[in-house]
Design a protein around this motif. Structure first.
Motif, PDB file in Angstrom:
ATOM      1  N   TRP A   1     -34.802 -48.374 -27.836  1.00  0.00           N
ATOM      2  CA  TRP A   1     -35.228 -47.027 -27.458  1.00  0.00           C
ATOM      3  C   TRP A   1     -35.066 -46.112 -28.669  1.00  0.00           C
ATOM      4  O   TRP A   1     -33.994 -46.038 -29.260  1.00  0.00           O
ATOM      5  CB  TRP A   1     -34.423 -46.484 -26.286  1.00  0.00           C
TER       6      TRP A   1
ATOM      7  N   ASP B   1     -34.971 -42.391 -29.727  1.00  0.00           N
ATOM      8  CA  ASP B   1     -34.791 -41.068 -29.134  1.00  0.00           C
ATOM      9  C   ASP B   1     -35.452 -39.980 -29.964  1.00  0.00           C
ATOM     10  O   ASP B   1     -35.925 -38.983 -29.424  1.00  0.00           O
ATOM     11  CB  ASP B   1     -33.301 -40.766 -28.981  1.00  0.00           C
TER      12      ASP B   1
ATOM     13  N   ASP C   1     -35.251 -54.997 -27.481  1.00  0.00           N
ATOM     14  CA  ASP C   1     -35.785 -53.852 -26.738  1.00  0.00           C
ATOM     15  C   ASP C   1     -35.051 -52.614 -27.253  1.00  0.00           C
ATOM     16  O   ASP C   1     -33.844 -52.468 -27.039  1.00  0.00           O
ATOM     17  CB  ASP C   1     -35.536 -54.065 -25.240  1.00  0.00           C
TER      18      ASP C   1
ATOM     19  N   LEU D   1     -40.636 -52.798 -28.572  1.00  0.00           N
ATOM     20  CA  LEU D   1     -40.354 -54.170 -28.159  1.00  0.00           C
ATOM     21  C   LEU D   1     -40.722 -55.104 -29.305  1.00  0.00           C
ATOM     22  O   LEU D   1     -41.856 -55.088 -29.791  1.00  0.00           O
ATOM     23  CB  LEU D   1     -41.145 -54.540 -26.907  1.00  0.00           C
TER      24      LEU D   1
ATOM     25  N   ASN E   1     -44.323 -48.263 -27.154  1.00  0.00           N
ATOM     26  CA  ASN E   1     -44.835 -47.721 -25.888  1.00  0.00           C
ATOM     27  C   ASN E   1     -46.003 -48.542 -25.359  1.00  0.00           C
ATOM     28  O   ASN E   1     -46.998 -48.014 -24.854  1.00  0.00           O
ATOM     29  CB  ASN E   1     -45.234 -46.254 -26.058  1.00  0.00           C
TER      30      ASN E   1
ATOM     31  N   ASN F   1     -31.278 -51.431 -26.506  1.00  0.00           N
ATOM     32  CA  ASN F   1     -31.056 -51.626 -25.070  1.00  0.00           C
ATOM     33  C   ASN F   1     -30.665 -53.060 -24.740  1.00  0.00           C
ATOM     34  O   ASN F   1     -29.790 -53.296 -23.905  1.00  0.00           O
ATOM     35  CB  ASN F   1     -32.325 -51.268 -24.289  1.00  0.00           C
TER      36      ASN F   1
ATOM     37  N   ILE G   1     -31.551 -44.211 -32.524  1.00  0.00           N
ATOM     38  CA  ILE G   1     -32.050 -45.322 -31.724  1.00  0.00           C
ATOM     39  C   ILE G   1     -30.915 -45.919 -30.891  1.00  0.00           C
ATOM     40  O   ILE G   1     -29.739 -45.756 -31.209  1.00  0.00           O
ATOM     41  CB  ILE G   1     -32.678 -46.430 -32.596  1.00  0.00           C
ATOM     42  N   THR G   2     -31.306 -46.636 -29.828  1.00  0.00           N
ATOM     43  CA  THR G   2     -30.377 -47.395 -29.005  1.00  0.00           C
ATOM     44  C   THR G   2     -30.953 -48.789 -28.800  1.00  0.00           C
ATOM     45  O   THR G   2     -32.120 -48.926 -28.402  1.00  0.00           O
ATOM     46  CB  THR G   2     -30.173 -46.730 -27.633  1.00  0.00           C
TER      47      THR G   2
ATOM     48  N   ARG H   1     -40.746 -41.000 -30.842  1.00  0.00           N
ATOM     49  CA  ARG H   1     -39.933 -41.217 -29.637  1.00  0.00           C
ATOM     50  C   ARG H   1     -40.616 -42.211 -28.695  1.00  0.00           C
ATOM     51  O   ARG H   1     -41.835 -42.138 -28.462  1.00  0.00           O
ATOM     52  CB  ARG H   1     -39.722 -39.880 -28.919  1.00  0.00           C
ATOM     53  N   GLY H   2     -39.831 -43.146 -28.170  1.00  0.00           N
ATOM     54  CA  GLY H   2     -40.384 -44.097 -27.216  1.00  0.00           C
ATOM     55  C   GLY H   2     -39.709 -45.447 -27.303  1.00  0.00           C
ATOM     56  O   GLY H   2     -38.656 -45.610 -27.912  1.00  0.00           O
ATOM     57  N   ASN H   3     -40.331 -46.436 -26.666  1.00  0.00           N
ATOM     58  CA  ASN H   3     -39.765 -47.777 -26.571  1.00  0.00           C
ATOM     59  C   ASN H   3     -40.438 -48.730 -27.559  1.00  0.00           C
ATOM     60  O   ASN H   3     -41.664 -48.761 -27.673  1.00  0.00           O
ATOM     61  CB  ASN H   3     -39.934 -48.314 -25.145  1.00  0.00           C
TER      62      ASN H   3
END
Length: 270
Positions: free
Chosen positions: A15, A17, A13, A73, A45, A246, A243-244, A69-71
């Motif tokens: 993120w 930025d 997962d 998976l 997303n 999560n 990025i991170t 930018r967004g998530n």
């Protein structure tokens, strides 16, 4: 290795930025002889995307995508019903894997290996002596090392995680004139369960694997990515942006009992 059936999976997962190019190395290496059933899904997303696949060393597959930018998976699962054939030795590999690299600075260890090892011994004996030496010298301590630490840092710290153990093994072997490289693997039986790193050495025209951590039986390992060191085999990398990670999860199991690894057998992984 026989016909050990293995099941592996991973999830990340991420993120994002700011816009970036992501590179993933989580899929099982595609090699001849393997019966592999797999699924890779990537969403941004909530919307499914198809990354570009790039082939690398020894069946390594890099999956690349550009993300705003967004998530993100990432979900992957695979059943390895039969193992791959042993990895063939390629022209030029001896030269490539004798050279110092970012995290395996073999040129800093030439004098050290002369003092610690009997250079007159056959390479196969030196391979296992190096693995035992690193196992005895280092303590496996999560968080004891920094992601930018190389083999020299690890030797001085006397501690690290699997990639640190593997980098030190690789650097020492190269200093002993034995071609060596790092392999990222799924490792059934590994505790704590995670993406795992081991070392491979070219001995008598065959790639043999050693694992100074002893955390998992080598006979059950599943190759993901192969390269000079962790700079080539990271499960997640990005270029520009920010990025991170999560959360992530790794699972690797065998059908039945885990094989027993005495640490001395000559083992190759597909």
């Amino acid at each position: 290795m026989g016909t050990i059936k293995r099941d592996v999976s991973s999830m990340m997962d991420i993120w994002v930025d700011s816009a970036t190019e992501l590179e993933l190395q989580v899929t099982v290496a595609r090699l001849p002889g393997m019966d592999l059933v797999e699924t890779l899904s990537v969403s941004v997303n909530g919307n499914a995307v198809t990354p570009e696949e790039i082939m690398g060393e020894a069946g390594t597959r890099i999956h690349r995508l550009n993300v705003e930018r967004g998530n993100v998976l990432v979900q992957y699962s695979a059943a390895i019903n039969t193992p791959a054939d042993p990895v063939a030795v390629q022209v030029g590999e001896r030269s490539l894997y004798l050279r110092p690299s970012r995290y395996a600075e073999a040129d800093k260890f030439f004098g050290y290996v002369s003092a610690e090892f009997d250079l007159s011994k056959p390479p196969i004996e030196l391979l296992y002596e190096v693995s035992r030496f690193v196992a005895a010298r280092l303590n496996y301590i999560p968080g004891a090392s920094d992601p930018i630490d190389g083999a020299e840092d690890t030797l001085l710290a006397n501690a690290g995680v699997c990639r640190d153990f593997a980098h030190l093994v690789v650097a020492l072997l190269r200093a002993l004139n034995i071609p060596a490289r790092l392999v990222a693997v799924y490792a059934p039986g590994c505790v704590p369960m995670d993406f795992h790193a081991v070392a491979e050495a070219l001995i008598d025209d065959k790639w043999l694997v050693v694992d100074a951590t002893g955390l998992a039986p080598r006979q059950a390992l599943v190759r993901i990515a192969t390269g000079r060191d962790a700079a080539d085999t990271a499960f997640l990398d990005n270029h520009s942006g920010n990025i991170t990670l999560n959360n992530y999860e790794v699972i690797a199991t065998v059908d039945g009992d885990l094989p027993i690894d005495n640490g001395a057998d000559h083992v190759s992984i597909g």
